[in-house]
Design a protein around this motif. Structure first.
Motif, PDB file in Angstrom:
ATOM      1  N   LEU A 193      48.988  73.295 -41.560  1.00 40.39           N
ATOM      2  CA  LEU A 193      50.393  73.025 -41.885  1.00 40.39           C
ATOM      3  C   LEU A 193      51.353  74.018 -41.233  1.00 40.39           C
ATOM      4  CD1 LEU A 193      50.180  72.083 -45.687  1.00 40.39           C
ATOM      5  CD2 LEU A 193      50.484  70.546 -43.739  1.00 40.39           C
ATOM      6  N   ILE A 194      51.190  75.297 -41.562  1.00 42.07           N
ATOM      7  CA  ILE A 194      52.198  76.282 -41.177  1.00 42.07           C
ATOM      8  C   ILE A 194      52.260  76.456 -39.663  1.00 42.07           C
ATOM      9  CG2 ILE A 194      52.892  78.688 -41.365  1.00 42.07           C
ATOM     10  CD1 ILE A 194      51.738  78.721 -44.166  1.00 42.07           C
ATOM     11  N   LEU A 195      51.146  76.770 -39.029  1.00 39.74           N
ATOM     12  CA  LEU A 195      51.162  77.007 -37.584  1.00 39.74           C
ATOM     13  C   LEU A 195      51.542  75.758 -36.780  1.00 39.74           C
ATOM     14  CD1 LEU A 195      48.170  79.449 -36.975  1.00 39.74           C
ATOM     15  CD2 LEU A 195      50.620  79.914 -36.788  1.00 39.74           C
ATOM     16  N   PRO A 196      50.990  74.571 -37.066  1.00 39.80           N
ATOM     17  CA  PRO A 196      51.449  73.389 -36.340  1.00 39.80           C
ATOM     18  C   PRO A 196      52.943  73.112 -36.500  1.00 39.80           C
ATOM     19  CG  PRO A 196      49.365  72.916 -37.390  1.00 39.80           C
ATOM     20  CD  PRO A 196      49.808  74.262 -37.907  1.00 39.80           C
ATOM     21  N   ALA A 197      53.462  73.311 -37.717  1.00 40.69           N
ATOM     22  CA  ALA A 197      54.890  73.082 -37.934  1.00 40.69           C
ATOM     23  C   ALA A 197      55.734  74.073 -37.132  1.00 40.69           C
ATOM     24  CB  ALA A 197      55.216  73.181 -39.421  1.00 40.69           C
ATOM     25  N   LEU A 198      55.329  75.351 -37.135  1.00 38.62           N
ATOM     26  CA  LEU A 198      56.074  76.356 -36.378  1.00 38.62           C
ATOM     27  C   LEU A 198      56.011  76.088 -34.876  1.00 38.62           C
ATOM     28  CD1 LEU A 198      55.111  79.666 -38.247  1.00 38.62           C
ATOM     29  CD2 LEU A 198      57.311  78.465 -38.294  1.00 38.62           C
ATOM     30  N   LEU A 199      54.840  75.704 -34.389  1.00 35.20           N
ATOM     31  CA  LEU A 199      54.698  75.409 -32.966  1.00 35.20           C
ATOM     32  C   LEU A 199      55.509  74.180 -32.567  1.00 35.20           C
ATOM     33  CD1 LEU A 199      50.887  76.091 -32.401  1.00 35.20           C
ATOM     34  CD2 LEU A 199      52.819  77.515 -31.699  1.00 35.20           C
ATOM     35  N   LEU A 200      55.514  73.166 -33.409  1.00 35.52           N
ATOM     36  CA  LEU A 200      56.295  71.968 -33.110  1.00 35.52           C
ATOM     37  C   LEU A 200      57.789  72.286 -33.096  1.00 35.52           C
ATOM     38  CD1 LEU A 200      56.296  68.925 -32.595  1.00 35.52           C
ATOM     39  CD2 LEU A 200      56.392  68.573 -35.074  1.00 35.52           C
ATOM     40  N   ILE A 222      40.175  81.251 -48.303  1.00 37.60           N
ATOM     41  CA  ILE A 222      39.777  80.006 -47.637  1.00 37.60           C
ATOM     42  C   ILE A 222      40.897  78.981 -47.715  1.00 37.60           C
ATOM     43  CG2 ILE A 222      38.204  78.044 -47.815  1.00 37.60           C
ATOM     44  CD1 ILE A 222      36.049  80.069 -48.696  1.00 37.60           C
ATOM     45  N   LEU A 223      41.496  78.845 -48.885  1.00 42.50           N
ATOM     46  CA  LEU A 223      42.586  77.890 -49.042  1.00 42.50           C
ATOM     47  C   LEU A 223      43.789  78.278 -48.184  1.00 42.50           C
ATOM     48  CD1 LEU A 223      43.244  75.314 -50.587  1.00 42.50           C
ATOM     49  CD2 LEU A 223      44.200  76.721 -52.415  1.00 42.50           C
ATOM     50  N   GLY A 224      44.093  79.581 -48.142  1.00 45.38           N
ATOM     51  CA  GLY A 224      45.198  80.043 -47.300  1.00 45.38           C
ATOM     52  C   GLY A 224      44.957  79.781 -45.825  1.00 45.38           C
ATOM     53  N   VAL A 225      43.715  79.963 -45.379  1.00 40.02           N
ATOM     54  CA  VAL A 225      43.386  79.694 -43.973  1.00 40.02           C
ATOM     55  C   VAL A 225      43.581  78.220 -43.661  1.00 40.02           C
ATOM     56  CG1 VAL A 225      41.491  79.617 -42.302  1.00 40.02           C
ATOM     57  CG2 VAL A 225      41.833  81.648 -43.714  1.00 40.02           C
ATOM     58  N   PHE A 226      43.147  77.349 -44.563  1.00 41.70           N
ATOM     59  CA  PHE A 226      43.326  75.914 -44.354  1.00 41.70           C
ATOM     60  C   PHE A 226      44.812  75.559 -44.230  1.00 41.70           C
ATOM     61  CE2 PHE A 226      39.027  74.931 -46.356  1.00 41.70           C
ATOM     62  CZ  PHE A 226      38.475  74.544 -45.147  1.00 41.70           C
TER      63      PHE A 226
END
Length: 278
Positions: free
Chosen positions: A258-265, A249-253
């Motif tokens: 954080l991770i996906l938005p940063a990579l997409l940006l 659950i923590l990893g999904v959050f």
């Protein structure tokens, strides 16, 4: 086309200024909705973890006593303290996620407004530079950076955050569903196993019952020991499951917020730069 450039820059600057002053940025709504969903999910997980934590903490204080010639008193569920500590740490991390999502929910709009105003100023400066190109060698780079920063804050951040949350949800839906099922099951069983019928934790004291005598007190002590031995066995058996579920659950959050938005940006910035350079 060069003659139209100042007009296009000025029109875009006016539109950006109107959006910044009125707060009618269509890019903000998806980001706010996604942040609200994350905050709601994190709050649900946090409540479940605190229920488990409260049950374990209360159970550790339960005393199992027996008067069999000499006074004896033990706290059998103290062995669950490592599990309780883990739950507390994960609950604190989830609370941080919930707080961050709540801040994003109320903070995306003001940040986007500032970004729109910065974008308007940068575009207005570029319009002026396009009218007088010979006198704007030092001003144009500053206006470009200002417009770039404003565009990222006004459009990029809200849309990328929403896209990251949505993409993360689609990628991790199966893991999330399984982990939440495990967490809900343990949360439900916590009260059933170590709680009384009314859901509270009643300490088993060594108080004497009229007419029970020695064997009555001994029977009461044995029954209490069996009850709490069952609680210890369940939580020890489910410790790995609880740890795995909470870490998932923590990893999904973290992945979604954080991770996906940063990579997409980062990918969007590289793509726009490549387009502008070529």
């Amino acid at each position: 086309m060069p003659a139209l450039r100042p007009i296009l820059f000025l029109a875009a600057a006016i539109l950006s200024l109107v959006i910044g002053l009125t707060g009618t940025n269509p890019a903000v709504a998806p980001g706010e909705r996604s942040a609200g969903e994350v905050a709601s999910a994190a709050a649900t997980v946090y409540v479940s973890l605190r229920v488990i934590n409260a049950a374990l903490s209360a159970a550790q204080e339960v005393e199992l006593g027996a008067s069999i010639g000499a006074q004896a008193s033990v706290q059998p569920l103290r062995v669950l303290e490592p599990v309780d500590d883990t739950v507390e740490r994960v609950a604190a991390a989830v609370f941080t996620v919930a707080t961050g999502a709540a801040v994003a929910t109320v903070g995306l709009a003001p940040v986007a407004k500032l970004g729109a105003v910065a974008l308007a100023l940068g575009l207005a400066g570029l319009a002026a530079c396009a009218v007088r190109p010979g006198a704007s060698h030092g001003v144009r780079p500053v206006c470009m950076r200002l417009a770039w920063l404003g565009g990222v804050l006004a459009i990029g951040v809200p849309l990328v955050f929403a896209a990251g949350v949505e993409l993360g949800d689609r990628m991790t839906r199966a893991n999330w569903t399984e982990a939440m099922y495990q967490l809900d099951t343990i949360t439900e069983q916590a009260g059933l196993i170590i709680g009384a019928e009314d859901g509270s934790l009643a300490a088993i004291d060594d108080a004497e019952t009229d007419g029970t005598g020695f064997f009555g007190r001994l029977t009461s002590a044995v029954d209490g020991a069996r009850r709490y031995a069952g609680a210890i066995e369940y939580f020890w058996d489910e410790a790995d499951t609880l740890f795995s579920a909470t870490m998932t659950i923590l990893g999904v959050f973290i992945l979604r917020t954080l991770i996906l938005p940063a990579l997409l940006l980062w990918a969007a910035i590289l793509a726009v730069r490549r387009v502008l350079v070529h």
